[in-house]
Design a protein around this motif. Sequence first.
Motif, PDB file in Angstrom:
ATOM      1  N   THR A 122       5.183  94.003  25.098  1.00 39.83           N
ATOM      2  CA  THR A 122       5.325  94.881  26.255  1.00 39.83           C
ATOM      3  C   THR A 122       4.502  96.158  26.076  1.00 39.83           C
ATOM      4  O   THR A 122       4.007  96.446  24.987  1.00 39.83           O
ATOM      5  CB  THR A 122       6.799  95.278  26.455  1.00 39.83           C
ATOM      6  OG1 THR A 122       7.227  96.004  25.302  1.00 39.83           O
ATOM      7  CG2 THR A 122       7.684  94.069  26.676  1.00 39.83           C
TER       8      THR A 122
ATOM      9  N   GLU B 239       9.145  92.839  23.441  1.00 44.14           N
ATOM     10  CA  GLU B 239       8.541  91.611  23.980  1.00 44.14           C
ATOM     11  C   GLU B 239       9.282  91.239  25.249  1.00 44.14           C
ATOM     12  O   GLU B 239      10.458  91.571  25.411  1.00 44.14           O
ATOM     13  CB  GLU B 239       8.692  90.439  23.001  1.00 44.14           C
ATOM     14  CG  GLU B 239       7.856  90.523  21.772  1.00 44.14           C
ATOM     15  CD  GLU B 239       8.014  89.290  20.873  1.00 44.14           C
ATOM     16  OE1 GLU B 239       8.885  88.439  21.149  1.00 44.14           O
ATOM     17  OE2 GLU B 239       7.264  89.195  19.901  1.00 44.14           O
ATOM     18  N   ASP B 240       8.581  90.501  26.127  1.00 44.25           N
ATOM     19  CA  ASP B 240       9.290  89.935  27.270  1.00 44.25           C
ATOM     20  C   ASP B 240       9.892  88.597  26.847  1.00 44.25           C
ATOM     21  O   ASP B 240       9.774  88.199  25.687  1.00 44.25           O
ATOM     22  CB  ASP B 240       8.364  89.796  28.481  1.00 44.25           C
ATOM     23  CG  ASP B 240       7.192  88.832  28.270  1.00 44.25           C
ATOM     24  OD1 ASP B 240       7.264  87.965  27.380  1.00 44.25           O
ATOM     25  OD2 ASP B 240       6.214  88.952  29.025  1.00 44.25           O
ATOM     26  N   GLU B 241      10.531  87.920  27.759  1.00 42.96           N
ATOM     27  CA  GLU B 241      11.220  86.674  27.414  1.00 42.96           C
ATOM     28  C   GLU B 241      10.262  85.545  27.048  1.00 42.96           C
ATOM     29  O   GLU B 241      10.686  84.516  26.537  1.00 42.96           O
ATOM     30  CB  GLU B 241      12.132  86.240  28.555  1.00 42.96           C
ATOM     31  CG  GLU B 241      13.317  87.167  28.716  1.00 42.96           C
ATOM     32  CD  GLU B 241      14.355  86.625  29.656  1.00 42.96           C
ATOM     33  OE1 GLU B 241      14.842  85.515  29.410  1.00 42.96           O
ATOM     34  OE2 GLU B 241      14.664  87.327  30.634  1.00 42.96           O
ATOM     35  N   TYR B 242       8.983  85.738  27.298  1.00 45.98           N
ATOM     36  CA  TYR B 242       7.987  84.718  26.983  1.00 45.98           C
ATOM     37  C   TYR B 242       7.251  85.011  25.675  1.00 45.98           C
ATOM     38  O   TYR B 242       6.336  84.288  25.302  1.00 45.98           O
ATOM     39  CB  TYR B 242       7.002  84.587  28.144  1.00 45.98           C
ATOM     40  CG  TYR B 242       7.718  84.334  29.448  1.00 45.98           C
ATOM     41  CD1 TYR B 242       8.284  83.094  29.729  1.00 45.98           C
ATOM     42  CD2 TYR B 242       7.872  85.351  30.384  1.00 45.98           C
ATOM     43  CE1 TYR B 242       8.965  82.874  30.920  1.00 45.98           C
ATOM     44  CE2 TYR B 242       8.556  85.140  31.572  1.00 45.98           C
ATOM     45  CZ  TYR B 242       9.100  83.893  31.828  1.00 45.98           C
ATOM     46  OH  TYR B 242       9.788  83.682  32.991  1.00 45.98           O
TER      47      TYR B 242
ATOM     48  N   CYS C  76      21.722  88.752  20.871  1.00 40.53           N
ATOM     49  CA  CYS C  76      20.582  87.831  20.865  1.00 40.53           C
ATOM     50  C   CYS C  76      21.052  86.387  21.017  1.00 40.53           C
ATOM     51  O   CYS C  76      20.446  85.600  21.753  1.00 40.53           O
ATOM     52  CB  CYS C  76      19.767  87.980  19.584  1.00 40.53           C
ATOM     53  SG  CYS C  76      18.838  89.510  19.479  1.00 40.53           S
TER      54      CYS C  76
ATOM     55  N   ILE D 134      18.725  91.665  31.384  1.00 38.93           N
ATOM     56  CA  ILE D 134      18.876  90.367  30.735  1.00 38.93           C
ATOM     57  C   ILE D 134      20.224  89.750  31.119  1.00 38.93           C
ATOM     58  O   ILE D 134      20.301  88.558  31.445  1.00 38.93           O
ATOM     59  CB  ILE D 134      18.734  90.486  29.205  1.00 38.93           C
ATOM     60  CG1 ILE D 134      17.301  90.869  28.834  1.00 38.93           C
ATOM     61  CG2 ILE D 134      19.132  89.180  28.517  1.00 38.93           C
ATOM     62  CD1 ILE D 134      17.111  91.251  27.367  1.00 38.93           C
TER      63      ILE D 134
ATOM     64  N   ASN E 134      17.268  97.386  29.930  1.00 39.07           N
ATOM     65  CA  ASN E 134      16.836  96.061  29.518  1.00 39.07           C
ATOM     66  C   ASN E 134      18.041  95.149  29.282  1.00 39.07           C
ATOM     67  O   ASN E 134      18.045  93.987  29.697  1.00 39.07           O
ATOM     68  CB  ASN E 134      15.978  96.157  28.261  1.00 39.07           C
ATOM     69  CG  ASN E 134      15.225  94.886  27.968  1.00 39.07           C
ATOM     70  OD1 ASN E 134      14.631  94.294  28.859  1.00 39.07           O
ATOM     71  ND2 ASN E 134      15.258  94.450  26.726  1.00 39.07           N
TER      72      ASN E 134
ATOM     73  N   ASP F 237      13.339  91.361  19.444  1.00 37.72           N
ATOM     74  CA  ASP F 237      12.224  92.094  20.065  1.00 37.72           C
ATOM     75  C   ASP F 237      12.363  92.114  21.583  1.00 37.72           C
ATOM     76  O   ASP F 237      12.078  93.118  22.227  1.00 37.72           O
ATOM     77  CB  ASP F 237      10.880  91.490  19.671  1.00 37.72           C
ATOM     78  CG  ASP F 237      10.418  91.905  18.295  1.00 37.72           C
ATOM     79  OD1 ASP F 237      11.061  92.786  17.682  1.00 37.72           O
ATOM     80  OD2 ASP F 237       9.420  91.343  17.807  1.00 37.72           O
ATOM     81  N   CYS F 238      12.798  91.003  22.147  1.00 37.35           N
ATOM     82  CA  CYS F 238      13.022  90.952  23.594  1.00 37.35           C
ATOM     83  C   CYS F 238      14.183  91.864  23.965  1.00 37.35           C
ATOM     84  O   CYS F 238      14.091  92.636  24.918  1.00 37.35           O
ATOM     85  CB  CYS F 238      13.294  89.517  24.037  1.00 37.35           C
ATOM     86  SG  CYS F 238      13.654  89.357  25.800  1.00 37.35           S
TER      87      CYS F 238
ATOM     88  N   VAL G  49      17.841  85.269  23.262  1.00 34.68           N
ATOM     89  CA  VAL G  49      16.578  86.008  23.227  1.00 34.68           C
ATOM     90  C   VAL G  49      16.346  86.508  21.812  1.00 34.68           C
ATOM     91  O   VAL G  49      17.267  86.569  21.003  1.00 34.68           O
ATOM     92  CB  VAL G  49      16.575  87.214  24.206  1.00 34.68           C
ATOM     93  CG1 VAL G  49      16.687  86.764  25.638  1.00 34.68           C
ATOM     94  CG2 VAL G  49      17.661  88.218  23.858  1.00 34.68           C
ATOM     95  N   THR G  50      15.126  86.889  21.527  1.00 34.12           N
ATOM     96  CA  THR G  50      14.819  87.496  20.233  1.00 34.12           C
ATOM     97  C   THR G  50      15.252  88.956  20.246  1.00 34.12           C
ATOM     98  O   THR G  50      15.441  89.558  21.311  1.00 34.12           O
ATOM     99  CB  THR G  50      13.309  87.443  19.935  1.00 34.12           C
ATOM    100  OG1 THR G  50      12.614  88.263  20.890  1.00 34.12           O
ATOM    101  CG2 THR G  50      12.767  86.023  19.979  1.00 34.12           C
TER     102      THR G  50
END
Length: 90
Positions: free
Chosen positions: A72, A65-68, A51, A10, A6, A59-60, A56-57
């Motif tokens: 997940t 989470e995804d970027e939106y 981050c 990113i 991941n 969580d992302c 990004v958060t």
Amino acid sequence: MTFGENLKQIRLARGMTQKDVYTALSVSCNCYASWEQGRTQPDIDSIKKLCCIYDVTADCLIGLEDEYGSKTHEYFEYFDQFGNRDKTAK
């Protein structure tokens, strides 16, 4: 997807090199590469910096989470295992 996979995804999506990131973080190239390769994981301060660098958060960044902001598959697996507890139990 692993944390390292991941992290790499990113970074590539941002058009950055490993050198861009490890220089910004003030860590060695081997340190950052080991994160992407899954040999080690960053500490919480480094996660916060990542981050900010990637915008990004957390969580992302860790794959929940995804970027939106959508949860997940991995999030739901963890929720099924840990999050569905009786809140009144002590």
